[in-house]
Scaffold this motif. Structure first.
Motif, PDB file in Angstrom:
ATOM      1  N   SER A 112      -0.384 -10.753  -3.511  1.00 45.67           N
ATOM      2  CA  SER A 112      -0.647  -9.805  -2.419  1.00 45.67           C
ATOM      3  C   SER A 112      -0.788  -8.404  -2.411  1.00 45.67           C
ATOM      4  CB  SER A 112       0.345  -9.946  -1.236  1.00 45.67           C
ATOM      5  OG  SER A 112       0.317 -11.430  -0.844  1.00 45.67           O
ATOM      6  N   THR A 113      -0.965  -7.859  -3.768  1.00 45.18           N
ATOM      7  CA  THR A 113      -1.465  -6.737  -4.162  1.00 45.18           C
ATOM      8  C   THR A 113      -2.895  -6.603  -3.895  1.00 45.18           C
ATOM      9  OG1 THR A 113       0.261  -6.741  -6.089  1.00 45.18           O
ATOM     10  CG2 THR A 113      -1.557  -5.104  -6.315  1.00 45.18           C
ATOM     11  N   ILE A 161      -2.413  -1.346  -5.433  1.00 45.60           N
ATOM     12  CA  ILE A 161      -1.341  -1.088  -4.544  1.00 45.60           C
ATOM     13  C   ILE A 161      -0.699  -2.303  -4.000  1.00 45.60           C
ATOM     14  CG2 ILE A 161      -0.929   0.235  -2.250  1.00 45.60           C
ATOM     15  CD1 ILE A 161      -3.753   1.324  -2.687  1.00 45.60           C
ATOM     16  N   TYR A 162       0.814  -2.071  -4.136  1.00 45.86           N
ATOM     17  CA  TYR A 162       1.657  -3.238  -3.314  1.00 45.86           C
ATOM     18  C   TYR A 162       2.453  -2.536  -2.488  1.00 45.86           C
ATOM     19  CZ  TYR A 162       4.534  -7.174  -2.372  1.00 45.86           C
ATOM     20  OH  TYR A 162       5.304  -8.120  -1.699  1.00 45.86           O
ATOM     21  N   ARG A 163       2.322  -2.931  -1.003  1.00 42.33           N
ATOM     22  CA  ARG A 163       3.071  -2.005  -0.159  1.00 42.33           C
ATOM     23  C   ARG A 163       2.776  -0.562  -0.250  1.00 42.33           C
ATOM     24  NH1 ARG A 163       8.501  -5.306   1.289  1.00 42.33           N
ATOM     25  NH2 ARG A 163       7.839  -7.396   1.643  1.00 42.33           N
ATOM     26  N   ASN A 164       3.717   0.119  -0.338  1.00 39.53           N
ATOM     27  CA  ASN A 164       3.712   1.652  -0.671  1.00 39.53           C
ATOM     28  C   ASN A 164       3.831   2.165  -2.308  1.00 39.53           C
ATOM     29  OD1 ASN A 164       6.476   1.314  -0.704  1.00 39.53           O
ATOM     30  ND2 ASN A 164       6.951   3.181   0.134  1.00 39.53           N
ATOM     31  N   VAL A 165       3.568   1.038  -2.982  1.00 37.89           N
ATOM     32  CA  VAL A 165       4.006   1.315  -4.376  1.00 37.89           C
ATOM     33  C   VAL A 165       2.592   1.084  -5.062  1.00 37.89           C
ATOM     34  CG1 VAL A 165       5.013   0.631  -6.484  1.00 37.89           C
ATOM     35  CG2 VAL A 165       6.082   0.479  -4.415  1.00 37.89           C
ATOM     36  N   TYR A 166       2.253   2.318  -5.988  1.00 34.43           N
ATOM     37  CA  TYR A 166       1.005   2.175  -6.613  1.00 34.43           C
ATOM     38  C   TYR A 166       1.177   1.897  -8.201  1.00 34.43           C
ATOM     39  CZ  TYR A 166      -1.090   4.362  -2.569  1.00 34.43           C
ATOM     40  OH  TYR A 166      -1.715   4.636  -1.498  1.00 34.43           O
ATOM     41  N   LEU A 167       0.627   1.034  -8.716  1.00 36.12           N
ATOM     42  CA  LEU A 167       0.602   0.712  -9.993  1.00 36.12           C
ATOM     43  C   LEU A 167      -0.092   1.347 -11.012  1.00 36.12           C
ATOM     44  CD1 LEU A 167       1.753  -1.900  -8.273  1.00 36.12           C
ATOM     45  CD2 LEU A 167       1.578  -3.166 -10.252  1.00 36.12           C
ATOM     46  N   SER A 173      -8.741   7.571 -15.163  1.00 40.64           N
ATOM     47  CA  SER A 173      -9.445   6.898 -13.764  1.00 40.64           C
ATOM     48  C   SER A 173      -8.619   6.529 -12.865  1.00 40.64           C
ATOM     49  CB  SER A 173     -10.625   5.868 -14.295  1.00 40.64           C
ATOM     50  OG  SER A 173     -11.274   5.360 -13.460  1.00 40.64           O
ATOM     51  N   ALA A 174      -7.581   5.401 -13.440  1.00 36.93           N
ATOM     52  CA  ALA A 174      -6.488   5.208 -12.322  1.00 36.93           C
ATOM     53  C   ALA A 174      -5.862   6.225 -11.687  1.00 36.93           C
ATOM     54  CB  ALA A 174      -5.589   4.115 -12.994  1.00 36.93           C
ATOM     55  N   LEU A 175      -5.560   7.288 -12.333  1.00 35.39           N
ATOM     56  CA  LEU A 175      -4.827   8.390 -11.901  1.00 35.39           C
ATOM     57  C   LEU A 175      -5.584   9.023 -10.648  1.00 35.39           C
ATOM     58  CD1 LEU A 175      -2.032   9.877 -11.813  1.00 35.39           C
ATOM     59  CD2 LEU A 175      -3.275  11.360 -13.454  1.00 35.39           C
ATOM     60  N   ARG A 176      -7.102   9.070 -10.849  1.00 33.31           N
ATOM     61  CA  ARG A 176      -7.734   9.913  -9.942  1.00 33.31           C
ATOM     62  C   ARG A 176      -8.038   8.840  -8.805  1.00 33.31           C
ATOM     63  NH1 ARG A 176      -8.864  12.436 -14.382  1.00 33.31           N
ATOM     64  NH2 ARG A 176      -9.563  14.634 -14.294  1.00 33.31           N
ATOM     65  N   ALA A 177      -8.149   7.568  -8.783  1.00 31.69           N
ATOM     66  CA  ALA A 177      -8.288   6.614  -7.983  1.00 31.69           C
ATOM     67  C   ALA A 177      -6.924   6.570  -6.854  1.00 31.69           C
ATOM     68  CB  ALA A 177      -8.342   5.284  -8.378  1.00 31.69           C
ATOM     69  N   ILE A 178      -5.833   6.605  -7.452  1.00 31.52           N
ATOM     70  CA  ILE A 178      -4.572   6.727  -6.809  1.00 31.52           C
ATOM     71  C   ILE A 178      -4.609   8.206  -5.948  1.00 31.52           C
ATOM     72  CG2 ILE A 178      -1.949   7.120  -6.906  1.00 31.52           C
ATOM     73  CD1 ILE A 178      -2.053   4.986  -9.040  1.00 31.52           C
TER      74      ILE A 178
END
Length: 472
Positions: A423-424, A438-444, A455-460
């Motif tokens: 469900s992520t 994103i899972y709920r309010n948690v960003y992996l 790239s991941a940091l900028r996406a978040i």
């Protein structure tokens, strides 16, 4: 709402006009029967499919709720178990849990018991379309529905005395004011008729309810797709201001990540510019978790003193001394307005502590970022902690796997890094290779050594900026 009352849905305001009313009573209006005698039985096969999907979900909370509901049927018998159904998201959830559990019961005992539901209707307070939704749902699934119009204490008395009711399945959760001291089974108070409250979703939160409804593909009341996150009576229900988009439209209820703001749509202050659809004056939001820095969830102060979204950071790393420094340096380089309210570093070998921190931070802050540190490259250090914290299974994500194979860095991200909690959701940002995970309010986040890190940091950061809006 007094502790002795039977609660339908998640709040006292919601149940005021809907809870159990009576079949025959001097103070009651005439009972109306809207039962499945209107059509042939057509709900059993779909209930079997639902039960199978719940079992295959491997969600500990889903399975626990189904077992609690099944236990109620075993203890009291299907003819004595009633579901209180007012059309709200929580009531809809337990309605379908009873369907699935009854299917299992009938199959095991080779019986054809029907499900019993009660709806308390108040013409002056009911949201337009609620009764139609309740009745249509019951017709679709061949459920015996009783519609009543009087005080629910006397209604319960009548159902207990004249219809053999012994237990009522309700959608109370532990974060409801009346649910804090409740368990799965909670007997009625001394001054009330003798019955058992059955609370299958007592340990669920707002996000779990929406995961269930969406994963199980269960139809829900249409206003939840129009920005309403909590529904009650027509004079006090408004769209949740946190879901308002720049163009003035509203996102669906299931997109809300700040669960403590579930009932912000019942605030007369926030909703002063809206026309009420159905509800009354209650508090701004449900009690929230304590904020480690002295505030409350969703109410951190920015440098200019304005309110902003609260943000926590968890680093899971082999290098517990240096991982967070690298992360925060990169974060500052993005020149974001969001600040970290708490930063925690945990050794990647100490999964138990990592899980505990994920649970705590996700309850304490609007948003949480969990990242692998300087010694790791992929998600293999963080995904298991998130999955265990929320009792979800880990599954291989085909999009991530394909991405890693196409753009794999020089260190070669291991295949296990494509396994994330079920469900992520992945949010891809134009111009960036790596999505916000994103899972709920948690960003992996992957590790600092990964070619995807920036790239991941900028996406978040982009996703957070849109979701949180800095609350200026």
């Amino acid at each position: 709402m007094q502790p002795s009352s039977l609660v339908v849905g998640t709040s006292a305001a919601l149940v005021a006009g809907y809870v159990i009313a009576c079949r025959i009573s001097a103070s009651c209006w005439p009972q109306e029967r809207s039962s499945t005698t209107l059509g042939p039985s057509r709900g059993s096969s779909k209930a079997g499919e639902l039960r199978k999907r719940i079992a295959e979900s491997e969600s500990a909370l889903f399975l626990e709720a189904l077992e609690v509901t099944a236990s109620a049927l075993r203890l009291y018998g299907p003819q004595s178990v009633w579901v209180s159904f007012n059309g709200g998201k929580d009531a809809t959830t337990v309605f379908h849990l009873v369907r699935a559990a009854l299917n299992e019961y009938n199959g095991f005992h080779n019986t054809r018991h029907k499900m019993h539901a009660v709806y308390f209707h108040n013409d002056k307070k009911a949201i337009e379309g609620t009764r139609e939704f309740v009745e249509q749902t019951c017709r679709t699934h061949d459920v015996d529905l009783v519609v009543l119009r009087c005080g629910y204490k006397e209604g319960i008395q009548d159902l207990v005395s004249n219809r053999g009711a012994k237990a009522f399945v309700i959608g109370t959760r532990s974060n409801d004011p009346n649910g804090r001291n409740s368990g799965h089974f909670h007997p009625s108070s001394k001054t009330w008729p003798v019955f058992m409250r059955v609370n299958p979703v007592i340990h669920w939160d707002y996000g779990t309810v929406w995961e269930f409804l969406r994963e199980m593909k269960i139809p829900y009341f249409h206003l939840y797709d129009q920005g309403y996150t909590s529904l009650g009576d027509r004079n006090c229900s408004f769209r949740n201001p946190l879901l308002k988009k720049p163009d003035g439209s509203y996102s669906p209820a299931y997109t809300l990540t700040n669960f403590a703001s579930e009932r912000s749509d019942r605030s007369t202050e926030d909703a002063s510019s809206q026309k009420p659809h159905a509800h009354c004056s209650v508090s701004n939001s449900s009690p929230s978790a304590s904020h480690p820095t002295g505030g409350v969830r969703g109410e951190s102060k920015g440098e200019n003193g304005s309110l902003r979204a609260s943000l926590g950071l968890l680093i899971v790393s082999e290098d517990v001394l240096g991982g967070d420094g690298v992360f925060r340096d990169e974060w500052r380089a993005l020149r974001l307005g969001l600040e970290f309210d708490e930063v925690v570093t945990v050794g990647s070998w100490d999964m138990k502590r990592a899980v505990e921190h994920v649970r705590r931070l996700s309850k304490s802050f609007d948003y949480v970022i969990i990242s692998a540190g300087r010694g790791e490259r992929g998600l293999e250090a963080v995904a298991p902690a998130v999955a265990e914290a929320f009792k979800r299974t880990i599954k291989r994500n085909e999009q991530l796997s394909a991405l890693h194979k196409k753009f794999g860095d020089s260190h070669t991200i291991p295949e296990v890094s494509s396994h994330i909690p079920k469900s992520t959701r992945l949010t891809f940002i134009k111009g960036l290779q790596y999505p916000a995970i994103i899972y709920r309010n948690v960003y992996l986040m992957p590790g600092v050594r990964s070619a995807y890190f920036k790239s991941a940091l900028r996406a978040i950061a982009t996703t957070l900026d849109a979701a949180a809006g800095l609350k200026m």
